[in-house]
Design an enzyme around this catalytic site. Structure first.
Site, short mmCIF file in Angstrom:
data_model
loop_
_atom_site.label_atom_id
_atom_site.label_comp_id
_atom_site.label_asym_id
_atom_site.label_seq_id
_atom_site.Cartn_x
_atom_site.Cartn_y
_atom_site.Cartn_z
N GLY A 26 -35.18 6.43 -41.88
CA GLY A 26 -35.25 5.24 -41.03
C GLY A 26 -36.52 4.44 -41.27
N SER A 27 -37.63 5.12 -41.46
CA SER A 27 -38.91 4.40 -41.64
C SER A 27 -38.86 3.53 -42.88
CB SER A 27 -40.07 5.40 -41.76
OG SER A 27 -40.16 6.18 -40.59
N ASN A 82 -35.86 4.69 -28.68
CA ASN A 82 -35.95 6.14 -28.90
C ASN A 82 -36.60 6.89 -27.75
OD1 ASN A 82 -37.97 4.41 -30.30
ND2 ASN A 82 -39.06 6.33 -30.52
N GLN A 134 -31.41 5.25 -33.49
CA GLN A 134 -30.95 6.05 -32.34
C GLN A 134 -29.49 5.77 -31.99
OE1 GLN A 134 -32.52 8.46 -30.53
NE2 GLN A 134 -34.36 8.37 -31.80
N SER A 187 -30.84 6.61 -39.93
CA SER A 187 -31.45 7.83 -40.44
C SER A 187 -30.55 9.02 -40.13
CB SER A 187 -32.82 8.02 -39.77
OG SER A 187 -33.37 9.25 -40.16
N HIS A 211 -31.00 12.30 -39.91
CA HIS A 211 -31.38 13.46 -39.07
C HIS A 211 -31.30 13.19 -37.57
CE1 HIS A 211 -35.70 12.68 -37.80
NE2 HIS A 211 -35.59 11.77 -38.75
N THR A 240 -34.30 9.03 -58.60
CA THR A 240 -33.05 9.78 -58.70
C THR A 240 -32.49 10.07 -57.31
OG1 THR A 240 -33.88 10.77 -60.72
CG2 THR A 240 -32.01 11.87 -59.68
N CYS A 294 -49.83 12.26 -28.28
CA CYS A 294 -50.84 13.31 -28.37
C CYS A 294 -50.94 13.87 -29.78
CB CYS A 294 -50.54 14.44 -27.39
SG CYS A 294 -48.87 15.04 -27.49
C1 LIG Z 1 -36.67 8.48 -35.82
C2 LIG Z 1 -36.75 7.01 -35.78
C3 LIG Z 1 -37.21 6.27 -36.88
C4 LIG Z 1 -37.74 6.91 -38.12
O1 LIG Z 1 -36.74 7.52 -38.88
P1 LIG Z 1 -37.14 8.60 -40.00
O2 LIG Z 1 -35.87 8.89 -40.70
O3 LIG Z 1 -37.68 9.78 -39.28
O4 LIG Z 1 -38.15 7.94 -40.88
C5 LIG Z 1 -37.21 4.89 -36.78
N1 LIG Z 1 -36.77 4.27 -35.68
C6 LIG Z 1 -36.32 4.94 -34.61
C7 LIG Z 1 -35.83 4.19 -33.43
C8 LIG Z 1 -36.30 6.33 -34.61
O5 LIG Z 1 -35.87 7.00 -33.54
#
Ligand SMILES: *Cc1c(COP(=O)(O)O)cnc(C)c1O
Length: 395
Positions: free
Chosen positions: A70-71, A151, A179, A199, A201, A237, A324
């Site tokens: 996602g980043s 999120n 999300q 993303s 995960h 790749t 934190c």
């Molecule tokens: C987790 C998250 C990201 C980042 O995604 P990654 O795959 O961990 O880099 C970006 N935006 C939101 C809203 C997220 O919850």
């Protein structure tokens, strides 16, 4: 009892994704750019994954670019729009105060490069309105970026309406849907979305893989230079097992979305009902326009970190908004954006559920959280002052 309630941070992989990945690692180890049969088998996996995902997002397979998550997708979308804007003399970008740091930090970088970044306030309900966006659009606005669902507080934004406003004004519209994908119905065409980040995960797929949807004809800037993978827009790749696992996870999530959403909504509402009985507590963000698995609350007079550590000892894994991990004890920028005072924002708790959670686990949380809150309040000097009337209750 052990309860994992931090699914907004990451999820456990579903069996469909794991099986697909293992199969891929065993059978399809080729480099998708190789011309021989082993390579072409890997390439076929990529094509199949792209087609499958495109179907669930409502786009063409050629409009999807696989990324490391996602980043990266957020970075690429925003930097692409900025590059395009700079060429046209448009340097005004609109976003919101409660975006993920992948968006906010990219925007800060652009600001240093001379872009004018306008971050919209977020109503205390956690919703940004299409009117707010429309009022901020100028002749030199190149991009609007508003997240699909937050999120931390789980609020769902009026994305289709914001998209319509952007389309009407000829401004690019990006949404961080990390999300939302796999949890809410999405159709990029019907929702007027030009660019969308996702993303794997966050929907029970593998970590380190995601995608950027970029509407046909919209300029995309490469961030990673090298080979011609992803039509020259993302070198390196391809991680075929991860990409194929992501597609399997999305398929599984979307095919079960209705069922899961109903189960989650019930558990979420029961959790909110149970925890709201704690005196001087508040639910953060709109309860209706909310991800089915998100509960975010503040309890006056306590520290979120202490709450988390004590809950962890009781087997409940949750999260707090405070940053934190970065070594600072600043309260969450999201909770501050919706107008919570610093001292209240410090006492936040996010419980993010998945369909793997059970009603028994919800009852366990409802039993334990009040105990821990009371224990912490009994030791808290702030709570003491509140009780003695030396300090005013805010919630
Ligand atoms: C987790 C998250 C990201 C980042 O995604 P990654 O795959 O961990 O880099 C970006 N935006 C939101 C809203 C997220 O919850």
């Amino acid at each position: 009892m052990f309860v994992y309630a931090d699914n907004a941070a990451t999820t456990r992989m579903c069996k469909a994704a794991r099986d697909e990945m293992i199969k891929c690692m065993d059978e399809t180890f080729g480099n998708a750019s190789s011309l021989h049969t082993t390579g072409q088998l890997a390439n076929e996996k990529l094509t199949a994954a792209r087609e499958k995902m495109a179907k669930y997002l409502g786009c063409a397979p050629s409009e999807l670019y696989f990324t490391s998550g996602g980043s990266e997708a957020d970075n690429q979308a925003i930097i692409s729009a900025a590059t395009l804007g700079a060429k046209k003399g448009k340097k005004h970008i609109i976003s919101t105060k409660f975006e993920h740091h992948a968006v906010l930090h990219t925007l800060s970088k652009l600001k240093k490069q001379g872009f004018e970044v306008e971050l919209l306030d977020v109503h205390k309900s956690g919703i940004v309105t299409p009117d707010q966006v429309e009022a901020a659009i100028r002749d030199d606005t190149v991009l609007v970026s508003v997240m699909f669902a937050n999120n931390e507080i789980g609020t769902i934004e009026p994305i289709a309406e914001i998209g319509a406003v952007c389309r009407r004004h000829g401004v690019l519209f990006h949404t961080d849907a990390v999300q939302a994908v796999g949890h809410l119905p999405i159709d990029v065409g019907a929702m007027n979305i030009d660019m969308l980040s996702l993303s794997a995960h966050k929907f029970h797929g593998p970590k380190g893989v995601g995608a950027l949807y970029c509407k046909k004809g919209i300029f995309l800037q490469t961030l990673i230079e090298g080979g011609a993978q992803e039509r020259g827009k993302r070198a390196g790749t391809e991680n075929v097992p991860a990409i194929s696992g992501m597609a399997a996870a999305l398929e599984y999530a979307c095919d079960n979305m209705q069922k899961n959403s109903e189960k989650l909504t019930k558990m979420r509402d029961r959790l909110i009902e149970g925890l709201s009985r704690i005196p001087h507590s508040v639910v953060n963000g709109d309860v209706e326009h909310r991800l089915p698995g998100n509960v975010n609350m503040c309890f006056e007079g306590i520290e979120g970190e202490s709450l988390l550590l004590l809950l962890d000892m009781k087997g409940i894994e949750a999260s707090s908004g405070s940053a934190c991990t970065s070594g600072s004890l600043d309260p969450s920028h999201v909770l501050l954006a919706i107008g919570l005072p610093h001292e209240v924002a410090h006492g936040s708790l996010r419980l993010s559920l998945s369909e793997e959670n059970t009603p028994e686990e919800i009852e366990y949380i409802i039993e334990k959280v009040p105990e821990v809150v009371e224990y912490l309040r009994n030791m808290s000097p702030v709570w003491d002052e509140l009780c003695k009337g030396e300090r005013k209750h805010v919630i």
